[in-house]
Design a protein around this motif. Structure first.
Motif, mmCIF file in Angstrom:
data_model
loop_
_atom_site.group_PDB
_atom_site.id
_atom_site.type_symbol
_atom_site.label_atom_id
_atom_site.label_comp_id
_atom_site.label_asym_id
_atom_site.label_seq_id
_atom_site.Cartn_x
_atom_site.Cartn_y
_atom_site.Cartn_z
ATOM 1 N N SER A 160 -8.622 0.229 -2.352
ATOM 2 C CA SER A 160 -9.771 -0.715 -2.402
ATOM 3 C C SER A 160 -9.349 -2.323 -2.231
ATOM 4 O O SER A 160 -9.942 -3.057 -1.839
ATOM 5 N N ASP A 161 -7.822 -2.499 -1.962
ATOM 6 C CA ASP A 161 -7.282 -3.812 -2.085
ATOM 7 C C ASP A 161 -7.065 -3.989 -0.555
ATOM 8 O O ASP A 161 -6.108 -3.664 0.194
ATOM 9 N N ASN A 162 -8.300 -3.879 0.166
ATOM 10 C CA ASN A 162 -8.220 -3.791 1.636
ATOM 11 C C ASN A 162 -8.204 -5.076 2.529
ATOM 12 O O ASN A 162 -8.507 -4.973 3.684
ATOM 13 N N THR A 163 -7.833 -6.171 1.748
ATOM 14 C CA THR A 163 -7.927 -7.459 2.842
ATOM 15 C C THR A 163 -6.321 -8.312 2.125
ATOM 16 O O THR A 163 -6.165 -7.899 0.808
ATOM 17 N N HIS A 214 0.796 -1.073 -0.050
ATOM 18 C CA HIS A 214 0.200 -0.014 0.070
ATOM 19 C C HIS A 214 0.913 1.375 0.018
ATOM 20 O O HIS A 214 0.558 2.134 -0.831
ATOM 21 N N ARG A 215 2.047 1.306 0.764
ATOM 22 C CA ARG A 215 2.551 2.579 0.937
ATOM 23 C C ARG A 215 3.506 2.644 -0.335
ATOM 24 O O ARG A 215 3.431 3.957 -0.937
ATOM 25 N N LEU A 216 3.953 1.624 -1.073
ATOM 26 C CA LEU A 216 4.587 2.021 -2.541
ATOM 27 C C LEU A 216 3.673 2.148 -3.610
ATOM 28 O O LEU A 216 4.074 2.663 -4.477
ATOM 29 N N GLY A 217 2.486 2.217 -3.335
ATOM 30 C CA GLY A 217 1.397 2.330 -4.482
ATOM 31 C C GLY A 217 1.147 0.940 -5.289
ATOM 32 O O GLY A 217 0.932 1.233 -6.323
ATOM 33 N N MET A 264 -4.014 -10.922 -4.808
ATOM 34 C CA MET A 264 -4.536 -10.881 -6.168
ATOM 35 C C MET A 264 -3.910 -9.716 -7.193
ATOM 36 O O MET A 264 -3.562 -9.717 -8.324
ATOM 37 N N ALA A 265 -3.924 -8.510 -6.450
ATOM 38 C CA ALA A 265 -3.384 -7.307 -7.211
ATOM 39 C C ALA A 265 -1.867 -7.525 -7.471
ATOM 40 O O ALA A 265 -1.578 -7.184 -8.567
ATOM 41 N N LEU A 266 -1.120 -7.961 -6.637
ATOM 42 C CA LEU A 266 0.320 -8.012 -6.769
ATOM 43 C C LEU A 266 0.808 -9.142 -7.643
ATOM 44 O O LEU A 266 1.487 -8.953 -8.537
ATOM 45 N N THR A 267 -0.047 -10.251 -7.726
ATOM 46 C CA THR A 267 0.011 -11.530 -8.789
ATOM 47 C C THR A 267 -0.174 -11.102 -10.101
ATOM 48 O O THR A 267 0.248 -11.601 -10.959
ATOM 49 N N LYS A 268 -1.135 -10.049 -10.159
ATOM 50 C CA LYS A 268 -1.532 -9.592 -11.498
ATOM 51 C C LYS A 268 -0.590 -8.842 -12.357
ATOM 52 O O LYS A 268 -0.277 -8.985 -13.384
ATOM 53 N N TYR A 269 0.530 -8.214 -11.581
ATOM 54 C CA TYR A 269 1.370 -7.268 -11.989
ATOM 55 C C TYR A 269 2.915 -7.889 -12.022
ATOM 56 O O TYR A 269 3.654 -7.454 -12.811
ATOM 57 N N ILE A 270 2.979 -8.786 -10.985
ATOM 58 C CA ILE A 270 4.240 -9.363 -10.880
ATOM 59 C C ILE A 270 4.548 -10.638 -11.714
ATOM 60 O O ILE A 270 3.847 -11.516 -11.636
#
Length: 211
Positions: free
Chosen positions: A155-158, A147-150, A164-170
């Motif tokens: 809304s990714d609050n769990t 969250h801090r790094l953006g 899911m958000a991280l694995t979408k881009y990494i």
């Protein structure tokens, strides 16, 4: 700065600075890793590494731990957080491993989640560290740093949404390392109460600097 660009810059930094990275927990087998990860919930790895040598000397595998009683395990882990609950989980977990998996730690998410005391975060650590799978465990450090790094949105609050958000881009090949990159950054640099921004080498990419 676009999100993909931020990911690319931050990941490239970690690839260069931390090419070889793994858990700081000490263990001698997949079973011992599982025990250590269960014990580490809301407790420091340093504390767990102080406790596990004696614990593993007496209960090195699922077979020996399955024969123990909760009070036996408690005596060796009493200095960790929630020792009563963890002692109960470890004994039950060892017994399930013996009954259902012939004493071996399973490698799939669904099977791991059938073990007492094992949630998604623990299961992802085991899959990644022990079996080399592209899974990303989200603990409090990973959640905070992402969250801090953006890297994720408000809304990714769990933990699951962050995962899911991280694995979408990494990229898949970076996912096993990404957990440790973000965790260690959070543990030693981007700390919870007072982040050490003055020694952060990726501050220039941070969301608080560049939105």
């Amino acid at each position: 700065m676009k999100k993909k660009e931020r990911y690319d810059l931050i990941l490239e930094h970690f690839r260069e600075k931390m090419p070889l990275v793994t858990t700081e927990l000490d263990f001698g087998s997949t079973f011992q890793l599982l025990v250590a990860v269960v014990l580490s919930a809301q407790c420091t790895d340093k504390r767990i590494n102080q406790v596990t040598p004696d614990l593993f000397a007496h209960y090195p595998d699922a077979q020996s731990m399955a024969k123990a009683e909760e009070e036996d395990i408690f005596e060796w882990i009493r200095s960790v957080s929630y020792p009563n609950a963890k002692a109960k989980h470890l004994v039950e977990m060892a017994r399930v491993l013996m009954e259902k998996f012939n004493g071996e730690v399973p490698s799939t998410l669904d099977e791991l989640l059938t073990l007492p005391g094992v949630g998604r975060k623990t299961a992802n650590v085991i899959q990644s560290v022990a079996f080399g799978k592209a899974t990303l465990a989200v603990d409090t450090h990973v959640f905070r740093v992402a969250h801090r790094l953006g890297l994720v949105s408000k809304s990714d609050n769990t933990p699951y949404k962050v995962e899911m958000a991280l694995t979408k881009y990494i990229p898949e090949e970076d996912i096993p390392n990404a957990h440790h990159w973000l965790l260690l950054h959070g543990r030693y640099v981007c700390t919870a109460r007072k982040p050490h921004c003055e020694k952060c080498e990726i501050e220039k990419y941070c969301a608080k600097i560049i939105s």
